[in-house]
Enzyme design. Structure first.
Site, short mmCIF file in Angstrom:
data_model
loop_
_atom_site.label_atom_id
_atom_site.label_comp_id
_atom_site.label_asym_id
_atom_site.label_seq_id
_atom_site.Cartn_x
_atom_site.Cartn_y
_atom_site.Cartn_z
N ASP A 200 0.82 -1.22 0.00
CA ASP A 200 0.00 0.00 0.00
C ASP A 200 0.86 1.27 0.00
O ASP A 200 1.74 1.42 0.85
CB ASP A 200 -0.87 -0.04 1.27
CG ASP A 200 -1.96 0.99 1.27
OD1 ASP A 200 -2.90 0.85 0.47
OD2 ASP A 200 -1.89 1.94 2.07
N GLU A 257 2.17 -0.34 -4.70
CA GLU A 257 1.21 0.69 -5.12
C GLU A 257 1.93 2.02 -5.07
O GLU A 257 2.39 2.43 -4.00
CB GLU A 257 -0.01 0.71 -4.21
CG GLU A 257 -1.10 1.62 -4.76
CD GLU A 257 -2.04 2.19 -3.70
OE1 GLU A 257 -3.15 2.60 -4.06
OE2 GLU A 257 -1.66 2.27 -2.52
N ASP A 331 -10.36 1.18 -5.22
CA ASP A 331 -10.33 2.64 -5.13
C ASP A 331 -10.84 3.32 -6.40
O ASP A 331 -10.92 4.55 -6.45
CB ASP A 331 -8.88 3.13 -4.92
CG ASP A 331 -8.30 2.69 -3.60
OD1 ASP A 331 -9.07 2.52 -2.63
OD2 ASP A 331 -7.06 2.51 -3.53
C1 NOJ Z 1 -4.34 3.00 -0.86
C2 NOJ Z 1 -5.46 2.02 -0.69
O1 NOJ Z 1 -5.66 1.33 -1.88
C3 NOJ Z 1 -6.66 2.80 -0.23
O2 NOJ Z 1 -7.84 2.03 -0.24
C4 NOJ Z 1 -6.38 3.34 1.13
O3 NOJ Z 1 -7.43 4.18 1.54
C5 NOJ Z 1 -5.08 4.16 1.15
N1 NOJ Z 1 -4.02 3.53 0.42
C6 NOJ Z 1 -4.60 4.34 2.56
O4 NOJ Z 1 -4.17 3.12 3.09
#
Ligand code: NOJ
Length: 555
Positions: A200, A257, A331
């Site tokens: 993440d 990510e 997301d």
């Molecule tokens: C990226 C994640 O994919 C998202 O869902 C999350 O809110 C943020 N990082 C914070 O962890």
């Protein structure tokens, strides 16, 4: 480049809360996932990426972790987790976990200690600052979830940094002991038998020392701190150290990510010789429909920009690093609503978008429900939305006098809850997701769009995805072939892939009327197409129907 098992793998992302509820509490769970493993086996995927299943107070649905080594109560037990791992492995499916270590929950034991006193041994695990002499916040950074990135903690009268919600304090990666604790935790999960990590916002963990103020865009309330924490000064050092200390000792998949990562960054992160991560999630193609005002300032889809962007990534990383490929995740809005046509041409456009993505070079990710063409949802009131990003943004903008109708429309287009409505398994109440009350309402189109129907129809989007996955498994060309953009009319995206003397030509139409494309190759050998019949050819021309995708092969 040395071949790896994750080069020809296809990953399926599960957002456990919305996948399948086995016990009627309205929340998906691990046993619910086990029940659907045969479904995933039928689809033919190789790897499951599980969004966080760790113990969490759920301020951000599990991306706020209270205990990295316990399972969220609503999802089940550690025993259920081990069962899931065993059952998946028994079917030849690997499991990749989410690793959320830019921040923890404010209810994590480390933070409970850290906030107690300035000399607590855990104080330095987080990022604490006093107010400036004039009483202003330590710096002007805004939180990604609205408001300032600083929250005052009464116990010591200092502020802690939170790039996301107040309940997600940022961990201090400058602290070596913290880093070592994280690496040891990663190793314990790997020893449990998992097959890798999706990491993440991992390129946000290194912040510029001194945490300087950031530029404030016109009309913005806060500075864009990203310039001081995206791909920060020590990021490559931390990733290399993490790799050496943990996952580098295992044959696993790692995907970072990485918002704000360019192709130049991605080459550094994924060059196998540098031992950082296997691949990154870029955001560039997801940001193409955002205007200068950011995510909620929605621009119309522009195919030319998408072609330019994909081409840049395909060319830049060839033989230098490795791409990941995705349209959707928890997301992002649903791709068939975003870049296709989710009414008249839902099936055609979903299959066309799948063709476009799955024949590119890189590891494809399918997000739950994408394989049946699930669409965005348009709840009538803001109260029906659960997502913290939507809720905080709404509050802030309403206070600034925004127009609620216009903002609700932006939420319909871009809100994260579009991806989070429960999976539509059948036409029964709540789409068969739960026998209770779902934590987030099911999309009302579940009677028409659901897994049961998809499985009954040999021409469904589901079976088309299955074919695309098979093509990757069966043809090295799909995995390793060289990409080239083909020049075509505006509404067409066409490219070729070449490998060991063979070339495939991929044509994807984004037009809602017939479009003629010139071709300079034989058109008899069709690999796959999304219409039941082949397109009409007239002497080196092919007439593509609305949202048609067709792939030719020549030797
Ligand atoms: C990226 C994640 O994919 C998202 O869902 C999350 O809110 C943020 N990082 C914070 O962890």
């Amino acid at each position: 480049m040395e071949q790896k098992w994750w080069h020809d793998s296809v990953v399926y992302q599960i957002y456990p809360r919305s996948f399948n509820d086995s016990n009627g509490d309205g929340i998906g769970d691990l046993v619910g996932i086990i029940e659907k493993l045969d479904y995933l086996k039928l689809l033919g995927i190789d790897v499951i990426w599980l969004s966080p299943v760790y113990d969490s107070p759920n301020d951000d649905n599990g991306y706020d972790i209270r205990d990295y080594e316990a399972i969220m109560h609503e999802f089940g037990t550690m025993n259920d987790f081990d069962q899931l791992l065993d059952q998946a492995h028994a079917r030849g499916i690997k499991i990749v976990m989410d690793l959320v270590v830019n921040h923890s929950s404010d209810e994590h034991a480390w933070f409970a200690e850290s906030r107690k006193s300035k000399d607590n041994p855990y104080r330095d695990y987080y990022i604490w600052r006093a107010a400036n002499d004039d009483g202003t916040l330590p710096n002007n950074w805004g939180s990604i979830f609205s408001g300032p990135a600083w929250e005052l903690d009464e116990a010591t009268n200092e502020y802690y940094l939170h790039l996301f919600s107040k309940k997600q304090p940022d961990l201090n990666w400058e602290n070596e002991q913290l880093r070592n604790e994280v690496y040891a935790m990663i190793t314990r999960w790997l020893d449990r038998g998992i097959d890798g990590f999706r990491m993440d916002v991992i390129n946000l963990i290194s912040k510029t020392p001194g945490l300087p103020d950031a530029d404030v865009a016109p009309g913005a309330l806060y500075g864009d701190g990203g310039q001081h924490y995206v791909n920060g000064p020590r990021i490559h050092e931390y990733l290399k150290e993490m790799n050496d200390a943990s996952f580098g000792n295992y044959d696993v998949l790692t995907v970072g990510e990485m918002p704000g990562a360019t192709t130049e960054d991605a080459i550094l992160y994924t060059d196998p010789a540098r031992d950082e991560v296997n691949m990154v999630f870029t955001f560039e193609h997801m940001d193409l429909d955002s205007g200068p005002g950011g995510k909620w300032d929605v621009l119309p889809f522009d195919l030319q920009k998408l072609k330019d962007n994909f081409t840049k990534w395909q060319v830049a990383l060839h033989d230098k690093g490795w791409n990941s490929l995705y349209w959707n995740n928890h997301d992002q809005p649903r791709v068939v609503s975003r870049f296709g046509n989710d009414t008249m041409y839902r099936v055609e456009s979903a299959k066309m978008l799948a063709t476009l993505l799955h024949l590119l070079k890189g590891t494809p990710y399918i997000y739950q429900g994408e394989e049946i063409g699930m669409t965005n949802v348009a709840f009538e009131t803001i109260e029906e939305y659960e997502d913290i990003e939507i809720r905080n943004m709404w509050q802030e903008r309403m206070a600034q006098g925004a127009n609620p109708e216009a903002l609700l429309q932006a939420v319909h287009k871009k809100g994260r809850d579009n991806a989070r409505t429960p999976i539509q398994w059948n036409a029964k109440q709540h789409g068969g997701f739960t026998t209770g009350t779902p934590w987030l309402k099911v999309n009302p189109n579940y009677r028409e769009i659901n897994v049961e129907r998809a499985l009954e129809d040999p021409n469904s989007i589901f079976y088309y995805y299955k074919k695309l996955i098979q093509l990757r498994h069966e043809h090295d060309l799909v995995v390793y072939g060289q990409y080239a953009l083909l020049e075509t009319a505006n509404d067409i995206y066409a490219y070729s892939r070449t490998y060991e003397g063979e070339t495939w030509y991929v044509y994807c139409s984004f037009a809602e009327e017939e479009t003629t494309v010139e071709v300079a190759h034989d058109t008899t050998d069709i690999i796959i197409g999304n219409y039941a019949t082949a397109p009409t050819n007239t002497d080196q021309e092919v007439v593509l129907r609305p949202y048609e995708a067709v792939v030719y092969r020549t030797e």
